[in-house]
Design a protein around this motif. Structure first.
Motif, short mmCIF file in Angstrom:
data_model
loop_
_atom_site.label_atom_id
_atom_site.label_comp_id
_atom_site.label_asym_id
_atom_site.label_seq_id
_atom_site.Cartn_x
_atom_site.Cartn_y
_atom_site.Cartn_z
N LEU A 48 0.83 -1.19 0.00
CA LEU A 48 0.00 0.00 0.00
C LEU A 48 0.87 1.25 0.00
O LEU A 48 1.72 1.42 0.89
N ASP A 49 0.67 2.10 -0.98
CA ASP A 49 1.34 3.40 -1.05
C ASP A 49 0.29 4.45 -0.68
O ASP A 49 -0.69 4.66 -1.39
N VAL A 94 -2.87 0.39 -4.18
CA VAL A 94 -2.55 -0.98 -3.78
C VAL A 94 -1.97 -1.73 -4.97
O VAL A 94 -2.54 -1.70 -6.07
N THR A 95 -0.87 -2.41 -4.72
CA THR A 95 -0.30 -3.34 -5.70
C THR A 95 -0.40 -4.74 -5.12
O THR A 95 0.12 -5.00 -4.03
N VAL A 111 -7.64 2.56 -3.39
CA VAL A 111 -8.58 2.18 -2.33
C VAL A 111 -9.72 3.18 -2.34
O VAL A 111 -9.51 4.39 -2.28
N SER A 112 -10.96 2.67 -2.38
CA SER A 112 -12.12 3.54 -2.45
C SER A 112 -12.86 3.67 -1.12
O SER A 112 -13.62 4.62 -0.92
N ALA A 128 -10.81 -0.20 -5.73
CA ALA A 128 -11.66 0.44 -6.75
C ALA A 128 -11.88 -0.49 -7.93
O ALA A 128 -12.91 -0.42 -8.60
N LYS A 129 -10.92 -1.39 -8.17
CA LYS A 129 -11.03 -2.37 -9.24
C LYS A 129 -10.72 -3.75 -8.66
O LYS A 129 -9.68 -3.92 -8.02
#
Length: 531
Positions: A48-49, A94-95, A111-112, A128-129
């Motif tokens: 997470l960035d 997020v990766t 992140v939504s 989000a996806k």
């Protein structure tokens, strides 16, 4: 001790309280576990960035749309793991799906939404996806044991790298498990800045289970830590006991996305293993306008906003070439007959009345024809409840199209034989206006109550209905109220789960509401479930 860090931090471990001789402290999210590079099998691990490089954390994919990580990653004060539900304040990317960040596989998305777990350093982060081609990690169901070895993962700092490109892992031994916290000590690694939120895994018999999430650590041996600091103790948040919460959170948007404006009938009962006063609350069966039938499994807490956590298809919808049997269902009601899961009573368009003694996620069982005649095509409304002295909800109340109302006690024994039925009200001009009826236990009487929604928008409770008839009434909504739009109404034990006194309403605009704890004083707070 720190577990969340900026680009200067290390793998955030597990502790947020006192460990060994000192107290663990938390700064900002950290980088990776100071161990060995992890192989590609752990593609569920996420980086997470947060805030475009302001913070870095790790996490674990637990659903195609959800990553489980540490709440402190998003907290204003990282030493206090509290975060509000909703969109994150800082843009978070997020990766997931690649253990080597220099490659191009996996999914990269924002992140939504954040959903924190109250009282524990945990948060679910909605993607989000949805992640594709990546198998989420399973949530463990058994508590970690003292002396057990766990594998801890993270993208945080190592002994020699400030911002590693690869996922790292290390072996940690469980020291103690206290409440929601998991205390561990690294054997060959430490939790460093950037590792906060990373998974602690149990690997056994070829299975990998998530049992903890990194929270804080002493960071002994991590790059940038004082060389005098050698402690590798860490603290994490347990997750083996919150699998139901995880399931509830990830299911919530699925439930809300159903076409609720097309729900024509509901029936409530304990179809998936729950019981009054037990852990699992009441379930709900929905019949849709395309004849599909869905079973919604009740939750295991008292959150009125999220009363259901899973769904099962009991009957497929109509197709262009074939109509489902359930296209001919005109009324349904849940009932209990004992010795297993609750059942269902269905009135069909041809005048047949059918009892399914038990219903569960695998379908309908114990089919019994109770009646089949032209007379039963005139049954306008049906509901089963506990209207006699026994403990079962097996007494069928029927409103007929000429306004007369009958009660058929103990269906499993008596069926709907005329000799057993009781006429509660003779034909009249009032009861044909009963548009929706449902059985509940709202007033504390010895027998169940009847809730009626009338065609003019009035809603009424008849307390303690029994074979002697109706005993007064309580108006809970006046004429011309918004209940004119109450298209489907059902009562069940969805929240407190001690008795069926919660009322669910599907409105004409397709939204859903819950009225928890309806009583003799009427309806109280309305909780929007959908819409």
């Amino acid at each position: 001790m720190s577990s969340i860090g900026t680009r200067t931090g290390w793998l955030a471990g597990f502790l947020t309280t006192t460990v060994a001789a000192g107290a663990l402290t938390v700064t900002a999210p950290a980088q990776a576990v100071s161990g060995t590079p992890a192989a590609g099998a752990y593609t569920f691990a996420a980086k997470l960035d947060i805030g475009g490089g302001q913070r870095s954390c790790s996490g674990a994919l637990v659903d195609r749309e959800w990553v489980l990580t540490a709440a402190r990653c998003f907290a204003d004060n990282t030493s206090v793991p509290q975060v509000a539900e909703g969109a994150p304040k800082l843009k978070t990317t997020v990766t997931v799906g690649r253990t080597d960040l220099t490659t191009s596989g996996g999914t990269v998305t924002e992140v939504s939404e954040l959903v924190p777990y109250t009282g524990r350093d945990l948060v679910m982060a909605k993607l989000a996806k949805p992640a594709s081609g990546i198998t989420p990690v399973e949530i463990g169901s058994d508590s970690p044991r003292q002396g057990e070895e766990l594998k801890v993962l993270g993208f945080g700092r190592t002994k020699t790298e400030w911002v590693p490109d690869k996922l790292h892992s290390g072996t940690f031994t469980v020291g103690s498990v206290k409440g929601g916290k998991l205390n561990v000590t690294g054997k060959d690694a430490a939790v460093c800045k950037g590792d906060t939120g990373g998974p602690a895994l149990r690997e056994q018999d070829g299975r990998v289970e998530l049992v903890g999430v990194n929270s804080a650590s002493w960071q002994g041996g991590c790059l940038g830590t004082d060389t005098a600091e050698t402690r590798t103790d860490a603290v994490g948040a347990r997750v083996d006991d919150i699998s139901t919460w995880v399931q509830k959170v990830r299911y919530r948007p699925v439930f809300a996305s159903a076409p609720w404006g097309k729900a024509t009938h509901v029936a409530t009962g304990y179809f998936t293993g729950g019981s009054a006063g037990g852990t699992r609350h009441m379930d709900m069966i929905v019949r849709w306008n395309d004849a599909e039938v869905t079973l919604y499994q009740g939750a295991e807490d008292k959150d009125a906003k999220v009363p259901f956590v899973a769904e099962y298809q009991l009957a497929a919808p109509n197709t262009p070439t074939k109509k489902s049997t359930w296209d001919f269902a005109r009324q349904i009601t849940g009932a209990s007959f004992g010795d297993g899961s609750d059942g269902l009573v269905v009135r069909w368009s041809d005048g047949e009345l059918t009892q399914y003694t038990h219903v569960d996620k695998n379908g309908f069982h114990g089919e019994k024809m109770l009646a089949k005649s032209a007379d039963w095509t005139k049954a306008a409304q049906i509901t089963a409840g506990r209207y006699t002295a026994n403990a079962q909800r097996d007494d069928l109340l029927v409103v007929w199209n000429d306004g007369h109302v009958t009660l058929h006690p103990d269906l499993d024994t008596n069926g709907v034989k005329p000799a057993a039925q009781k006429v509660l009200t003779k034909a009249n001009t009032t009861w044909p206006h009963a548009t929706q009826i449902t059985s509940g236990e709202f007033t504390g009487k010895k027998t169940a109550d009847l809730l009626v929604r009338w065609s003019d928008g009035e809603a009424t409770i008849y307390p303690g209905v029994d074979t002697a008839g109706f005993h007064g009434e309580t108006q809970i909504r006046p004429q011309k109220s918004n209940w004119l739009d109450a298209t489907v109404v059902g009562a069940g034990a969805f929240v407190a789960n001690d008795r069926p006194n919660d009322v669910l309403v599907r409105w004409a605009n397709g939204t859903l509401s819950m009225y928890p704890g309806v009583d003799a004083q009427g309806l109280h707070d309305e909780v929007k479930i959908v819409g």
